[in-house]
Structure formats: C-alpha cells, structure tokens
Scaffold this motif. Structure first.
Motif, mmCIF file in Angstrom:
data_model
loop_
_atom_site.group_PDB
_atom_site.id
_atom_site.type_symbol
_atom_site.label_atom_id
_atom_site.label_comp_id
_atom_site.label_asym_id
_atom_site.label_seq_id
_atom_site.Cartn_x
_atom_site.Cartn_y
_atom_site.Cartn_z
ATOM 1 N N VAL A 1 0.835 -1.197 0.000
ATOM 2 C CA VAL A 1 0.000 0.000 0.000
ATOM 3 C C VAL A 1 0.876 1.255 0.000
ATOM 4 O O VAL A 1 1.821 1.359 0.762
ATOM 5 C CB VAL A 1 -0.895 0.000 1.259
ATOM 6 C CG1 VAL A 1 -1.729 1.255 1.326
ATOM 7 C CG2 VAL A 1 -1.773 -1.244 1.276
ATOM 8 N N ASP A 2 0.540 2.186 -0.893
ATOM 9 C CA ASP A 2 1.266 3.458 -0.936
ATOM 10 C C ASP A 2 0.524 4.474 -0.080
ATOM 11 O O ASP A 2 -0.585 4.880 -0.372
ATOM 12 C CB ASP A 2 1.358 3.947 -2.393
ATOM 13 C CG ASP A 2 2.238 5.192 -2.514
ATOM 14 O OD1 ASP A 2 2.374 5.933 -1.520
ATOM 15 O OD2 ASP A 2 2.785 5.406 -3.616
ATOM 16 N N GLU A 3 1.184 4.905 0.991
ATOM 17 C CA GLU A 3 0.561 5.802 1.972
ATOM 18 C C GLU A 3 0.225 7.171 1.394
ATOM 19 O O GLU A 3 -0.644 7.860 1.897
ATOM 20 C CB GLU A 3 1.520 6.009 3.154
ATOM 21 C CG GLU A 3 1.928 4.733 3.840
ATOM 22 C CD GLU A 3 1.297 4.595 5.206
ATOM 23 O OE1 GLU A 3 1.096 5.623 5.870
ATOM 24 O OE2 GLU A 3 0.992 3.444 5.598
ATOM 25 N N THR B 1 -4.472 7.868 -2.243
ATOM 26 C CA THR B 1 -5.735 7.552 -1.574
ATOM 27 C C THR B 1 -6.001 6.057 -1.726
ATOM 28 O O THR B 1 -5.353 5.372 -2.529
ATOM 29 C CB THR B 1 -6.913 8.313 -2.207
ATOM 30 O OG1 THR B 1 -7.110 7.807 -3.536
ATOM 31 C CG2 THR B 1 -6.664 9.815 -2.256
ATOM 32 N N ASN C 1 -4.801 3.703 -4.902
ATOM 33 C CA ASN C 1 -4.035 2.474 -4.724
ATOM 34 C C ASN C 1 -4.667 1.316 -5.504
ATOM 35 O O ASN C 1 -3.978 0.564 -6.193
ATOM 36 C CB ASN C 1 -3.988 2.092 -3.243
ATOM 37 C CG ASN C 1 -2.738 2.599 -2.544
ATOM 38 O OD1 ASN C 1 -1.634 2.147 -2.831
ATOM 39 N ND2 ASN C 1 -2.911 3.550 -1.644
ATOM 40 N N VAL D 1 -4.028 7.250 2.336
ATOM 41 C CA VAL D 1 -3.903 6.059 3.169
ATOM 42 C C VAL D 1 -3.132 6.368 4.454
ATOM 43 O O VAL D 1 -3.360 5.749 5.496
ATOM 44 C CB VAL D 1 -3.231 4.922 2.365
ATOM 45 C CG1 VAL D 1 -2.916 3.744 3.257
ATOM 46 C CG2 VAL D 1 -4.141 4.502 1.217
ATOM 47 N N ALA D 2 -2.265 7.374 4.392
ATOM 48 C CA ALA D 2 -1.504 7.780 5.584
ATOM 49 C C ALA D 2 -2.423 8.121 6.754
ATOM 50 O O ALA D 2 -2.027 8.000 7.918
ATOM 51 C CB ALA D 2 -0.601 8.958 5.255
ATOM 52 N N THR D 3 -3.667 8.498 6.450
ATOM 53 C CA THR D 3 -4.604 8.864 7.529
ATOM 54 C C THR D 3 -5.426 7.670 8.013
ATOM 55 O O THR D 3 -6.212 7.800 8.948
ATOM 56 C CB THR D 3 -5.598 9.954 7.047
ATOM 57 O OG1 THR D 3 -6.475 9.373 6.049
ATOM 58 C CG2 THR D 3 -4.884 11.148 6.435
ATOM 59 N N TYR D 4 -5.261 6.496 7.396
ATOM 60 C CA TYR D 4 -6.068 5.322 7.763
ATOM 61 C C TYR D 4 -5.594 4.712 9.087
ATOM 62 O O TYR D 4 -4.403 4.761 9.420
ATOM 63 C CB TYR D 4 -5.942 4.219 6.692
ATOM 64 C CG TYR D 4 -6.740 4.427 5.421
ATOM 65 C CD1 TYR D 4 -7.214 5.681 5.049
ATOM 66 C CD2 TYR D 4 -7.006 3.346 4.583
ATOM 67 C CE1 TYR D 4 -7.940 5.849 3.871
ATOM 68 C CE2 TYR D 4 -7.727 3.504 3.413
ATOM 69 C CZ TYR D 4 -8.193 4.760 3.052
ATOM 70 O OH TYR D 4 -8.889 4.915 1.894
ATOM 71 N N LYS E 1 -6.107 0.008 6.895
ATOM 72 C CA LYS E 1 -5.000 -0.317 5.980
ATOM 73 C C LYS E 1 -5.021 -1.801 5.624
ATOM 74 O O LYS E 1 -4.789 -2.187 4.476
ATOM 75 C CB LYS E 1 -3.655 0.017 6.626
ATOM 76 C CG LYS E 1 -3.295 1.489 6.503
ATOM 77 C CD LYS E 1 -1.925 1.765 7.102
ATOM 78 C CE LYS E 1 -1.790 3.248 7.373
ATOM 79 N NZ LYS E 1 -0.752 3.564 8.351
ATOM 80 N N ASP F 1 -5.436 -3.456 2.051
ATOM 81 C CA ASP F 1 -4.453 -4.420 1.586
ATOM 82 C C ASP F 1 -5.149 -5.685 1.053
ATOM 83 O O ASP F 1 -4.798 -6.214 -0.007
ATOM 84 C CB ASP F 1 -3.538 -4.740 2.773
ATOM 85 C CG ASP F 1 -2.404 -5.651 2.386
ATOM 86 O OD1 ASP F 1 -1.885 -5.507 1.262
ATOM 87 O OD2 ASP F 1 -2.018 -6.494 3.203
#
Ligand SMILES: Nc1ncnc2c1ncn2[C@@H]1O[C@H](COP(=O)(O)OP(=O)(O)O)[C@@H](O)[C@H]1O
Ligand SMILES: [Mg+2]
Length: 306
Positions: free
Chosen positions: A88-90, A93, A97, A131-134, A139, A143
């Motif tokens: 996953v790329d943070e 979004t 992804n 995704v950084a905020t998930y 996450k 995935d």
C-alpha cells in the motif's frame, strides 16, 4: 484433480542458517490451508518462494500448475499477495491504490473494480482520503482489497490478522470465508491457533524447517486428551471426588475447585464418571466435556518435537 499448490522437499538457507530443511505439502482447489508456526519458523520464507519473491536452494514448488523457478511470470499471473508484503502506498488515496493495481494487472475497468472493492471492504467513505490517515484496521482491509484486484485463483495470506483489533479480525475472517465460497485456494500463515481452527480445512505445523504434523483441525485435536471437566462447590466435595475417581488420570485445579478426568473419549466412559460421583453422593456445580483446543495440540506438538 491436480494440486493448486504443490511443494516437495523444499530447502532454503540464509548463509549457514537452514530455515527450510524438507518442506512438503499441497493444496487442492478451493482449500484453505493454514501453515502454523512460531515466529521465525519459516512461514514468510515459504510464501516468498511460492510467490517467486525468493528462490529455494533445492526442492520443488508449483503454483497453479507452474513451476516457480521455470515459470515465475505465469505464477505471478495466478496469485496475489497480501499481509506482510503490504504494498500500500501511503501517499495515495485508497481509491488510487486500487486503481493503480488494476492498471498494473492490465484490467479493462480498473476504476469500476476499485469502487466495488472499496464498497465491499467498507472503505467507500474513506476512498478519497490518503492512506496515511487510515487506521491499522483500514490499511489491512485496503491491503486485502488490493489482493482481490483481478480475481486471483490462489491467494497467499501471510499473517492476515496479526496486530488487528478483535472486530477487524472477525471482518477479515468473514472475508476469507467469502473467498472460500468463491472456490479461491488460500494458503494462510498464522501464529494464532484459533485462526487456523476457525478457517482452515487443513493445518500444517512447521517446526525446524519441516512439517511435524498435518491434518484437519479435528484430526489434530483428537490427539490431545479427552475427558470430563468438573467444578465443585467446596473442598470437601472436591476431595471426595478425587478419592472416588482413584485409578483414573486426573488434572487438579484446587484453587478453583476444578478437576479434569481423562476418559477414553467415549460417551459411556464420560457418563461413568458422572454416575460414579452421583452414586457416592458427591454434588458438583457443573460438569462438561473437556474443551479441546488446537492450542493444546500445538503446545504438545511443539514441546514434544517430532
Ligand atoms: N533475507 C533474509 N536473510 C537472512 N535471514 C533471513 C532472511 N529472511 C528470513 N530470515 C530468517 O529466516 C528465519 C525464518 O524467517 P521467516 O520466514 O520470516 O519466519 P516466520 O515468517 O515464520 O516468522 C528467521 O530466523 C529469519 O531471521
Ligand atoms: Mg512471517
């Protein structure tokens, strides 16, 4: 029918360290197989070899009918990966992804597939967030959603619920059961015995580089003691019960007034224990079948070694 995954006499070392010594197992179509082992047992190494991300030193491994060494591209087309390989790329979004994976897999309608998967994993509202905020659970769900892009026939789940909260774990289990209904073949690794018990058709216990046990969860559980679990109101009854049951194998838990009586596993022998106590006028608070957990088997097997 030929196997979807076939592993025979697989060996893998890192330097002087022999991680896999002689690993063999196979999965039929639609089967869920749980590779169970302690931390460092070689579970991830096994999956990496099957996913063509690492090379074996010797032995044979075939996935979807393709040899992982001779036909890695073909193998990659029939599998998907998730778990400890989270790609996953943070900084994208959730939606981006999924679309990216769809494009990498040359699918016709990556956007449409991405939207459907977000919905399936309860991520529609968060689809346009980075995704950084998930949260960790979100996450992991993303995935898993990514692993489904392109409807692979064989899925590797490397410790899919490690570190998840109980609710997210249940969601992941439901998702895995759905995959099984769709006839997907699943190789799962886990350190959680309960996870294997819940999901797996068959379990293999990996220790010292090889399987030291293999079977259905029920097969393995039948290997531990069967018996009656008794609880008493007071120490007098507890003591009297021990006297009456002399000659049987007992497990004592005096601090909680509990006694376990090992039986042959037959209903008659189970009933005999209760009848003997009743005849002698011993009252007990409750009785039941001794709970057999795969955990007990695992501990027994791991301790005994081979
Ligand atoms: N790339 C590597 N280089 C050296 N040692 C490794 C490498 N990958 C794994 N190992 C070692 O191999 C053993 C098995 O690792 P792993 O397959 O990750 O176990 P598991 O997934 O069952 O916890 C461990 O002792 C680990 O330290
Ligand atoms: Mg691992």
């Amino acid at each position: 029918m030929s196997a979807m995954i076939e592993v025979a006499h697989l060996k893998k070392s890192f330097g002087a360290k022999e991680v896999l010594k002689d690993l063999s197992f196979s999965l039929q179509k639609g089967e869920i197989y749980a590779l169970l082992g302690s931390n460092g047992a070689g579970k991830t190494t096994t999956i990496k070899i099957l996913a063509t991300l690492a090379h074996q030193n010797s032995g044979f491994a075939e996935v979807g009918g393709f040899d992982v060494e001779k036909n890695p591209q073909k193998v990659q087309e029939v599998i998907s990966l998730t778990g400890q390989f989270a790609a996953v790329d943070e900084m994208l979004t959730g939606l981006e992804n999924l679309v990216l994976i769809g494009k990498l897999r040359h699918l016709k309608e990556p956007q449409k597939i991405a939207v459907t998967l977000l919905e399936k994993f309860g991520l529609t509202a968060a689809g346009n967030q980075l995704v950084a905020t998930y949260s960790g659970g979100m996450k992991r769900r993303l995935d898993l959603a990514m692993s489904l892009v392109g409807s692979p026939k064989i899925i590797f789940l490397d410790e899919p619920t490690t570190g998840l909260d109980p609710e997210s774990r249940l969601q992941v289990w439901d998702f895995i059961r759905d995959l099984k209904k769709a006839q997907v073949t699943i190789l799962l690794t886990t350190q959680y015995i309960e996870e294997a018990e819940q999901l797996a058709d068959r379990v293999g216990i990996l220790k010292n580089g090889a399987l030291i046990k293999e079977g259905t969860p029920q097969d393995l559980m039948a290997e531990v003691d069967q018996g009656v679990d008794l609880s008493f109101y007071n120490m007098a009854d507890y003591q009297q019960a021990i006297a009456i049951l002399q000659g049987r194998t007992l497990q004592f838990f005096p601090e909680i007034l509990r006694l376990q009586v090992i039986t042959t596993g037959s209903a008659e022998d189970f009933a005999q224990v209760v009848v003997d106590l009743e005849k002698a006028g011993v009252t007990f608070r409750k009785f039941g079948k001794m709970e057999n957990k795969l955990e007990d088997v695992f501990l027994k097997i791991i301790q005994e070694g081979k």
